[in-house]
Design an enzyme around this catalytic site. Structure first.
Site, mmCIF file in Angstrom:
data_model
loop_
_atom_site.group_PDB
_atom_site.id
_atom_site.type_symbol
_atom_site.label_atom_id
_atom_site.label_comp_id
_atom_site.label_asym_id
_atom_site.label_seq_id
_atom_site.Cartn_x
_atom_site.Cartn_y
_atom_site.Cartn_z
ATOM 1 N N MET A 1 0.841 -1.180 0.000
ATOM 2 C CA MET A 1 0.000 0.000 0.000
ATOM 3 C C MET A 1 0.875 1.228 0.000
ATOM 4 O O MET A 1 0.946 1.919 1.001
ATOM 5 C CB MET A 1 -0.921 -0.087 1.222
ATOM 6 C CG MET A 1 -1.699 1.151 1.612
ATOM 7 S SD MET A 1 -2.553 1.961 0.311
ATOM 8 C CE MET A 1 -2.129 3.634 0.709
ATOM 9 N N PRO A 2 1.588 1.480 -1.062
ATOM 10 C CA PRO A 2 2.381 2.704 -1.107
ATOM 11 C C PRO A 2 1.504 3.946 -1.277
ATOM 12 O O PRO A 2 0.432 3.891 -1.873
ATOM 13 C CB PRO A 2 3.274 2.515 -2.334
ATOM 14 C CG PRO A 2 3.210 1.068 -2.648
ATOM 15 C CD PRO A 2 1.879 0.594 -2.172
#
Length: 126
Positions: A1-2
């Site tokens: 989940m950048p």
């Protein structure tokens, strides 16, 4: 989940910005195994007075086309994955929108999984 923050000089077209989004997502997908639809990115544009950089720091000849890319991600990737991300992002952004390798500046900020809330007031990864 950048979470990706991109800073650049103002004045680029929507297609130019979309190419940056697409290239970065592809690099993250290929090197960090980021899943489909996990795309959280923002671009901020700055006038000349609000955008400063070292034109030759570390012997790298940067231009006004410089793009700062800050990626906040979980601290679960290996050094090899990080190097692969930096290299792949540079390659893809060189293809489109045509950035020079000297003008791709990436900073990776790593956090622990419990430091995310993706909505609903929950810590989804904790």
């Amino acid at each position: 989940m950048p979470l990706v923050h991109i800073a650049m000089r103002a004045g680029k077209s929507a297609a130019y910005k979309q190419a940056i989004f697409d290239g970065l997502y592809r690099a993250l997908h290929e090197t960090f195994d980021v899943p489909e639809d996990d795309q959280f990115m923002v671009i901020t544009e700055h006038d000349t007075a609000s955008f400063r950089y070292g034109k030759s720091y570390l012997g790298i000849a940067r231009s006004d086309e410089l793009v700062f890319i800050q990626i906040t991600a979980n601290n679960t990737r290996t050094v090899e994955q990080k190097k692969a991300l930096f290299r792949r992002a540079m390659e893809l952004l060189g293809e489109a929108p045509g950035l020079r390798s000297e003008d791709v500046f990436v900073n990776l900020v790593e956090v622990t999984k419990e430091n995310w809330s993706l909505g609903q007031g929950l810590a989804q990864y904790a």
